[in-house]
Each structure stands twice: as structure tokens, then as C-alpha cells.
Design a protein around this motif. Sequence first.
Motif, PDB file in Angstrom:
ATOM      1  N   UNK A 113      18.303  -8.625 -15.845  1.00 59.71           N
ATOM      2  CA  UNK A 113      16.852  -8.368 -16.426  1.00 59.71           C
ATOM      3  C   UNK A 113      15.750  -9.232 -15.919  1.00 59.71           C
ATOM      4  N   UNK A 114      15.910 -10.147 -14.396  1.00 59.27           N
ATOM      5  CA  UNK A 114      14.621 -10.313 -13.484  1.00 59.27           C
ATOM      6  C   UNK A 114      14.468  -9.138 -12.904  1.00 59.27           C
ATOM      7  N   UNK A 115      15.537  -8.289 -12.816  1.00 57.89           N
ATOM      8  CA  UNK A 115      15.342  -7.448 -11.439  1.00 57.89           C
ATOM      9  C   UNK A 115      15.086  -6.298 -12.152  1.00 57.89           C
ATOM     10  N   UNK A 116      15.099  -5.922 -13.779  1.00 59.04           N
ATOM     11  CA  UNK A 116      15.137  -4.835 -14.173  1.00 59.04           C
ATOM     12  C   UNK A 116      12.843  -4.785 -14.277  1.00 59.04           C
ATOM     13  N   UNK A 117      12.405  -6.109 -14.335  1.00 59.51           N
ATOM     14  CA  UNK A 117      11.400  -6.499 -14.790  1.00 59.51           C
ATOM     15  C   UNK A 117      10.512  -6.379 -13.880  1.00 59.51           C
ATOM     16  N   UNK A 118      11.171  -5.628 -12.337  1.00 60.40           N
ATOM     17  CA  UNK A 118       9.865  -5.765 -11.302  1.00 60.40           C
ATOM     18  C   UNK A 118       9.177  -4.743 -11.111  1.00 60.40           C
ATOM     19  N   UNK A 119       7.800  -5.328 -10.979  1.00 62.70           N
ATOM     20  CA  UNK A 119       6.718  -3.610 -11.255  1.00 62.70           C
ATOM     21  C   UNK A 119       7.070  -3.355 -10.136  1.00 62.70           C
ATOM     22  N   UNK A 120       7.385  -3.417  -8.624  1.00 64.41           N
ATOM     23  CA  UNK A 120       7.538  -2.862  -7.468  1.00 64.41           C
ATOM     24  C   UNK A 120       8.333  -1.554  -7.899  1.00 64.41           C
ATOM     25  N   UNK A 160      18.435   2.751 -14.090  1.00 67.83           N
ATOM     26  CA  UNK A 160      18.728   4.053 -13.327  1.00 67.83           C
ATOM     27  C   UNK A 160      18.497   2.998 -11.987  1.00 67.83           C
ATOM     28  N   UNK A 161      19.074   3.342 -11.381  1.00 59.74           N
ATOM     29  CA  UNK A 161      19.245   2.685  -9.858  1.00 59.74           C
ATOM     30  C   UNK A 161      19.672   1.513 -10.165  1.00 59.74           C
ATOM     31  N   UNK A 162      20.674   1.290 -11.255  1.00 63.67           N
ATOM     32  CA  UNK A 162      21.389   0.152 -10.696  1.00 63.67           C
ATOM     33  C   UNK A 162      22.574   0.069 -11.006  1.00 63.67           C
ATOM     34  N   UNK A 163      23.881  -0.549 -10.547  1.00 64.30           N
ATOM     35  CA  UNK A 163      25.146  -0.749  -9.905  1.00 64.30           C
ATOM     36  C   UNK A 163      26.193  -1.480 -10.094  1.00 64.30           C
ATOM     37  N   UNK A 216      16.644  -0.047  -5.315  1.00 66.80           N
ATOM     38  CA  UNK A 216      18.169   0.597  -5.883  1.00 66.80           C
ATOM     39  C   UNK A 216      18.659  -0.484  -5.889  1.00 66.80           C
ATOM     40  N   UNK A 217      19.172  -1.096  -6.807  1.00 64.65           N
ATOM     41  CA  UNK A 217      20.133  -2.749  -7.549  1.00 64.65           C
ATOM     42  C   UNK A 217      21.515  -2.055  -7.075  1.00 64.65           C
ATOM     43  N   UNK A 256       0.425  -1.456  -0.311  1.00 61.27           N
ATOM     44  CA  UNK A 256      -0.085   0.045   0.024  1.00 61.27           C
ATOM     45  C   UNK A 256       0.675   1.078  -0.276  1.00 61.27           C
ATOM     46  N   UNK A 257       1.722   1.488   0.532  1.00 61.21           N
ATOM     47  CA  UNK A 257       3.148   2.089   0.905  1.00 61.21           C
ATOM     48  C   UNK A 257       4.043   2.010   0.448  1.00 61.21           C
ATOM     49  N   UNK A 258       4.735   2.001  -0.918  1.00 63.39           N
ATOM     50  CA  UNK A 258       5.729   1.321  -1.725  1.00 63.39           C
ATOM     51  C   UNK A 258       7.115   1.793  -0.470  1.00 63.39           C
ATOM     52  N   UNK A 259       7.329   1.262   0.352  1.00 65.94           N
ATOM     53  CA  UNK A 259       8.910   1.079   1.017  1.00 65.94           C
ATOM     54  C   UNK A 259      10.449   1.305   0.490  1.00 65.94           C
ATOM     55  N   UNK A 260      11.528   1.975   1.019  1.00 64.29           N
ATOM     56  CA  UNK A 260      12.380   2.083  -0.208  1.00 64.29           C
ATOM     57  C   UNK A 260      13.418   0.671   0.174  1.00 64.29           C
ATOM     58  N   UNK A 261      14.085   0.648  -1.128  1.00 60.54           N
ATOM     59  CA  UNK A 261      14.938  -1.417  -0.793  1.00 60.54           C
ATOM     60  C   UNK A 261      15.448  -1.239  -1.375  1.00 60.54           C
ATOM     61  N   UNK A 262      16.891  -1.566  -0.805  1.00 63.47           N
ATOM     62  CA  UNK A 262      17.976  -2.440  -1.626  1.00 63.47           C
ATOM     63  C   UNK A 262      18.308  -3.468  -1.635  1.00 63.47           C
ATOM     64  N   UNK A 263      18.390  -3.590  -2.844  1.00 65.59           N
ATOM     65  CA  UNK A 263      18.497  -5.646  -3.852  1.00 65.59           C
ATOM     66  C   UNK A 263      20.474  -5.241  -3.474  1.00 65.59           C
ATOM     67  N   UNK A 264      20.813  -6.464  -2.695  1.00 68.41           N
ATOM     68  CA  UNK A 264      22.289  -5.868  -2.863  1.00 68.41           C
ATOM     69  C   UNK A 264      22.903  -8.080  -3.381  1.00 68.41           C
ATOM     70  N   UNK A 265      23.399  -7.964  -5.166  1.00 69.45           N
ATOM     71  CA  UNK A 265      23.175  -8.500  -5.532  1.00 69.45           C
ATOM     72  C   UNK A 265      24.482  -9.775  -5.275  1.00 69.45           C
TER      73      UNK A 265
END
Length: 329
Positions: free
Chosen positions: A29-36, A66-69, A42-43, A6-15
Motif C-alpha cells: 500500500x505504501x508503494x502504491x501511494x508514491x508520488x514518483x 499497474x506495474x506491480x507483480x 515497477x514494483x 528533474x528528470x525521472x529515472x526508471x526504477x525497479x523496486x524489489x521486495x
Amino acid sequence: MRIQTRQPREILVIVPARNESLNISACIEGLTRQTYPSGKRVVRIVDDHSNDDTAQIARAAASPHAGFSVVASPPLPPRWVGKCHACWVGATRDIDDPPEWLCFIDADVVAEPELLAAALQHAEAQSVDLLSLAPKQILGTWTERLVLPCGLYCLSFCQDFERLRTDECRDTSVTGQFLLVRAEAYYAVGGHRAVSDAICEDLALARQFKQHGRRIALFGGRELLSSRMYRDWSSMKIGLAKNLVETFGGSCARPGLHLALSSLPGLLSPYRSWTHGDVLEGRHLPVAHSVLRLPVREPPSDFISRARAFSLFRFGTDSCFHLDIHSAL
């Protein structure tokens, strides 16, 4: 069906990624297609001293988004294990305003578009501090198809999941392929720095959470993520030994398990033709079980039915240890 918090939270994805040139592109590629919402995530891919072209492939796949590094893990400090260090670097480097959630995903995992949204929604609905999802396992070679189902079912049989779920039990069970954790809880318990020398860092981190009174949940996520963990016997032997040693007695069990796993290719080669069928139908697993000679709670004749009963953790109606068999023969 699209699932959103309901209220999107900030999330940092670490691979964390080490020598993952065969997997990293599909993972990104799978992470770029997220509906979030893209503005809330940020990935960060952390190259853990790969000696193949993992870093170059990752940069090429991530740079248009954007947001990927991609960051390089610095030299390994004393008393640190590589993956722990890579995860810690990803969770702490250049963090001025910490996100609300951290998500650790292995580089061999392919995410479906709803993964982050569904996982965040479920974690918040259940008020858990650490949510782990078990992927759908993709098996290709005959060795994978014979050995990996047996290993997963042995791990399932030899853990009392109902007991592990209770607050009274100090132990727990998770899969490190997907860990979603509250950032506040992660930093409060010491994160990966507190388990810096752990080989099974996922289990060590989960135990750290539980010892500090934090809530943990493990569910099957076969509709949300998939993984092909091993592509050859050498990597499979190392991976299985790491997890089985932890389950069957720690360092004391290492020599025996190493010998057993080293012997499996030759022992199982007469049964190679079996892998053209579904190894989960029930007629093949008892043979692999007898070769491993690992204790289970039920006799081999009841192996499959009891394994299904022991899949206690579910995400929707999906079994935690469901396997999809894809032939590469």
C-alpha cells in the motif's frame, strides 16, 4: 512538500518477502501511494518460499495496480541464502532493458509517499551508487521496547561512522531495510550473486560496492519510511544475533551472543513495568546494557548523550537511530 527528480529515472523496486503475511499488505500500500511517476517505476514482490499466505495477500494487494507483480522465487541453488537469492531473482528475471536504479525494500517497511522521489533526488545530488536509509523503528511489545533500542545503540557505539565514511576504510555500514543502488554499479560488482552465501547480505553487498570503488551513503529516513521489524522474541533473537555477530567478531562470537540473547527474556522480565514509559529517556537503557555486557566507547552514565552524538548520518535533521515507541500492551 513534494520532491521530484528533474528528470525521472526508471526504477525497479524489489521486495523480498518470506512469511510476511502481517506486513506485506501495508508495504505494498505504501508503494502504491508514491508520488514518483508511476510510468517510471515497477514494483516486484518476490515470494521467498513462504509457508503462510504471504503470496496470496501480496497478489490481492498488487493486482489492481499497474506495474506491480508478484513472482515466486525458484528453488534455492547450492551455496545461496534465501534473501540473497530472492533479491537476485527480482533484479534479473525478465529484464530486457535494465532500469537506471534498483531499490531493495524489506517487506516490513512502510513507505511514505515521498520516499522514492526523495531518495532518488538525494542519491543523484550526492553522486552515490548505493544509498541506504534507516527507517523509524516502531516498537510494540515490552520485549521490543526493552531490547531493541539497546541493540541499535550498541551497533551505533561499536562502529566508527566517521572512519567508515572515508575511502581509505574498506568497511562500511548500511541497513538492508532500504537500499537504493545504481543498476549499472549493481550488475558490475556482481550484485547479490557475488555475496550469495552471506547472512548479512546488506553489509556484504555494500562492502562489495566499496571494494570496487563505488560511493556509499547511509542516512536516517524517519520521515520517509517506518518499520516494525520484530513482533515476538523468537524473531527478535534471530535478527539481533545476525547483526550483532557481524559487529562483534563474526562466527566466533555466535555462541556467546546466542546464550546472552536466549537469557534476556527471563533477566528483563522484572523490568516489564518500565515499558509503560519512554525507554529512551535514559533511565532504562543502562540496565539493558549491563545485562548484554557489550563494550561501548563511553560509560553507561553517558549512554544516551553519546548515542545521540554517534548518530552521525542524517537525512535533513533526522537522527539515523530515532525510535518511535508505540505501546501494544
